[in-house]
Design a protein around this motif. Structure first.
Motif, PDB file in Angstrom:
ATOM      1  N   UNK A 108      -3.211   5.500   9.400  1.00  0.00           N
ATOM      2  CA  UNK A 108      -4.578   4.988   9.572  1.00  0.00           C
ATOM      3  C   UNK A 108      -4.621   3.464   9.741  1.00  0.00           C
ATOM      4  N   UNK A 109      -3.678   2.773   9.102  1.00  0.00           N
ATOM      5  CA  UNK A 109      -3.694   1.314   9.196  1.00  0.00           C
ATOM      6  C   UNK A 109      -3.179   0.797  10.526  1.00  0.00           C
ATOM      7  N   UNK A 162       3.560  12.199   3.431  1.00  0.00           N
ATOM      8  CA  UNK A 162       2.131  12.041   3.140  1.00  0.00           C
ATOM      9  C   UNK A 162       1.740  10.569   3.170  1.00  0.00           C
ATOM     10  N   UNK A 168       0.838  -1.207   0.000  1.00  0.00           N
ATOM     11  CA  UNK A 168       0.000   0.000   0.000  1.00  0.00           C
ATOM     12  C   UNK A 168       0.867   1.249   0.000  1.00  0.00           C
ATOM     13  N   UNK A 197      -1.119   9.385   5.609  1.00  0.00           N
ATOM     14  CA  UNK A 197      -2.412   9.033   5.015  1.00  0.00           C
ATOM     15  C   UNK A 197      -2.599   7.546   4.786  1.00  0.00           C
ATOM     16  N   UNK A 198      -1.513   6.785   4.726  1.00  0.00           N
ATOM     17  CA  UNK A 198      -1.647   5.347   4.458  1.00  0.00           C
ATOM     18  C   UNK A 198      -1.215   4.523   5.669  1.00  0.00           C
ATOM     19  N   UNK A 202       2.333   1.674  -3.365  1.00  0.00           N
ATOM     20  CA  UNK A 202       1.306   2.197  -4.268  1.00  0.00           C
ATOM     21  C   UNK A 202       1.180   3.705  -4.085  1.00  0.00           C
ATOM     22  N   UNK A 203       1.166   4.172  -2.828  1.00  0.00           N
ATOM     23  CA  UNK A 203       1.032   5.607  -2.571  1.00  0.00           C
ATOM     24  C   UNK A 203       2.211   6.369  -3.179  1.00  0.00           C
TER      25      UNK A 203
END
Lengths: 347, 287
Positions: free
Chosen positions: B205-206, B197, B184, B201-202, B187-188
């Motif tokens: 939160x996880x 970021x 993930x 943002x990734x 991917x970001x």
């Protein structure tokens, strides 16, 4: 965007994943990197993307040296094997992500983002799922959302890692065709990695066959199929019968009256459809009989066995259209004579 | 038809039930042992703490808590937690990130090192700091020359507490981040996000529930740590006594109400921690 890879090498410890790879991909191509698992194809894709660094060699995108450039400045879209959708975001937010993280001066307004995202979701025919979360989607839907997300930043190269690997057979068939059409519409240089030769043949314009970190052959699907440059490619692409002429295969082939034209190498690879089968009439010497046959749809695959002297049975596969098989009126156990129409020779 | 299906289902349920069915006496005695243990070692002491704290009434309890030394101990405990927890949160996230996202030499050694405070007695960790920064310690002379006090002062307490509590956050995050993998994040990055970021943002939160869980445990331990702090603090009343130390000192002075009033606060903290912990576990399971 054209891609030029020059002399790329990559080692993981003692394992050489890529060994001096040179490859040129012109703009707008749809290319498959094909090879058995562990052959280095995914590593090469990740090096093009900038997710992995090559130990040696250069990556040129559109003539510009990008070897040391960060992944986020390369203008690529990457679709991961397991999609890597952001699990805490809705489908809409996933696709919008690439636009929303742009630096302030390049970032489009929220209204434009909304329009672009819905356009993309319509392109992949999944706009109705925009407020779902990734774990509420099927595999095929996730795949298409991952593609839409990668396309959102308008990449000049699209890289897909085993795009259909995790899908079931019927979905895979549909998506293959869909990807080909999408590429025709968008005309973005696209590279995908696969270990499935059928998939590569069906989707790609150009196939690059990999083995053990090296490129074995590059060409159109028909070039690769009809003119394999070595025995690995011939073996890997499609079915093939292998005869080792230096290891005694030549004796029984001759004695059975199965003629190969003058030997032009040590091994002969013969595709099943290049073996003609006739019901035995005038050559009572032939030791070959029909052991079994399978219905493959439009064609029949014949499993032909040689009468085993001291247990050394040899099986030869031949394929022919349904119609022709019916006319032959063969039953299991019937003696047959073979005739080889075409062989590829290798040393 | 549906009756038949139902009947089959019933038998199935019964069969499954039977497979897991222990004799009643086994079940009863296991439950009795577990509950008895909890009562004996948890509820009884907790009740006793409250009983003793209030043994001379509300007034005495309140007086004990508002006493300047108690207030100073509470303030010092809060200060220690306030410095230690953020420090260890940053450290824990960085360590978990390094271990799960990069390949480097000595990675397994680092993982072992993170567990060190769990395996070393807290008293030993305290002694290590005394040996390093004490008057007779390695840096003792230099520190004395520059008029920096670490041992028998607040910095020592914070150091010792940080050492004892640093595995909590990292330990919570490493298995989770290992399981999630880094696709993930990749991917970001490929979508043009910067590292910061991507993290905000990734990644965040996880991992947020596991992170909060680790922070909570870290905080509970930071406020409750006794052994290591006891060695480096010097027990100066109103200056270097944390709440657990204050409880001990008061108890040794036969100030029963004072000791148990302090203990009741720590017990209250433990209960709040337990409740938050179950909420976080539930949230984490929900994810």
């Amino acid at each position: 965007m054209s891609i030029l890879l020059s002399d790329i090498s990559k080692n993981f410890g003692n394992f050489s994943a890529l060994d001096h790879v040179n490859l040129e991909i012109p703009e707008g191509e749809l290319v498959a990197l094909l090879g058995p698992s562990g052959c280095g194809k995914t590593t090469l894709l990740r090096i093009i993307a900038g997710l992995e660094r090559a130990d040696e060699g250069k990556v040129l995108l559109n003539g510009q040296d990008m070897t040391d450039e960060d992944v986020r400045n390369r203008g690529i879209g990457f679709v991961f094997q397991h999609y890597a959708l952001f699990r805490h975001m809705t489908v809409f937010d996933n696709v919008a992500f690439g636009l929303r993280v742009k630096p302030h001066k390049d970032r489009p307004s929220e209204a434009i983002i909304r329009k672009n995202v819905h356009d993309l979701l319509n392109l992949v025919q999944l706009d109705w799922l925009h407020d779902r979360f990734p774990d509420q989607l099927s595999g095929g839907q996730r795949q298409r959302i991952a593609l839409a997300r990668a396309l959102a930043v308008e990449p000049s190269v699209l890289l897909l890692d085993e795009p259909f690997g995790a899908l079931d057979a019927s979905v895979r068939k549909d998506l293959r065709l869909w990807l080909r059409h999408l590429h025709q519409d968008l005309n973005v240089t696209t590279i995908f990695v696969t270990h499935d030769q059928e998939e590569a043949m069906e989707v790609a314009n150009q196939i690059v066959v990999f083995n053990k970190g090296r490129i074995e052959q590059k060409g159109t699907p028909s070039e690769i199929y009809d003119h394999p440059s070595n025995d690995f490619v011939s073996h890997f692409i499609g079915q093939t019968n292998v005869f080792h002429l230096e290891k005694g295969d030549s004796d029984w082939l001759k004695s059975a009256g199965i003629v190969l034209d003058e030997p032009r190498g040590i091994t002969a690879h013969v595709r099943p459809h290049n073996i003609a089968v006739e019901k035995q009439t005038d050559k009572p010497m032939s030791p070959i009989f029909l052991k079994d046959w399978q219905h493959l749809g439009a064609t029949i695959r014949l499993e032909l066995s040689r009468e085993g002297e001291n247990g050394s049975a040899k099986t030869v596969f031949a394929e022919m259209p349904n119609e022709q098989f019916r006319q032959l009126e063969l039953a299991k156990g019937d003696k047959v004579s073979l005739f080889i129409k075409h062989a590829h020779w290798f040393n | 038809m549906s009756a038949i299906i139902q009947a089959t289902n019933n038998t199935k349920a019964q069969l499954q039930h039977h497979a897991l069915h222990e004799p009643t006496w086994v079940k009863t005695s296991l439950i009795v042992i577990a509950v008895g243990f909890l009562v004996l070692f948890l509820c009884l002491p907790l009740g006793l703490v409250l009983f003793q704290a209030f043994s001379k009434g509300w007034g005495a309890y309140w007086l004990a808590l508002t006493q300047p030394d108690t207030q100073a101990a509470i303030r010092l405990t809060l200060l220690t937690a306030l410095v230690t927890v953020p420090l260890n949160t940053v450290f824990g996230v960085s360590a978990a990130w390094a271990i799960t996202r990069f390949e480097f030499k000595g990675k397994s050694f680092l993982t072992t090192l993170i567990d060190l405070p769990f395996s070393v007695s807290p008293v030993i960790s305290g002694v290590i700091f005394v040996l390093l920064f004490g008057a007779e310690g390695v840096f003792g002379e230099w520190l004395a020359e520059h008029d920096v006090k670490i041992i028998f002062a607040v910095p020592g307490i914070i150091l010792a507490t940080s050492f004892v509590t640093f595995p909590f956050v990292a330990r919570q995050l490493i298995p989770l981040m290992q399981e999630m993998g880094n696709e993930e994040e990749e991917a970001a990055l490929s979508l043009g996000a910067s590292g910061w970021k991507t993290f905000c943002q990734i990644t965040l939160p996880n991992i947020k529930w596991a992170l909060l869980y680790g922070v909570l445990l870290c905080n509970a331990r930071a406020m409750g740590e006794f052994g290591a702090v006891s060695v480096v603090s010097g027990h100066i009343r109103g200056m270097t006594n944390t709440l657990p130390l204050h409880v001990e000192v008061s108890y040794n002075d036969y100030d029963v109400v004072g000791a148990f009033a302090g203990a009741s606060i720590l017990a209250g903290l433990a209960i709040v921690t337990l409740i938050l912990k179950s909420v976080l576990e539930w949230k984490q399971g929900d994810r």
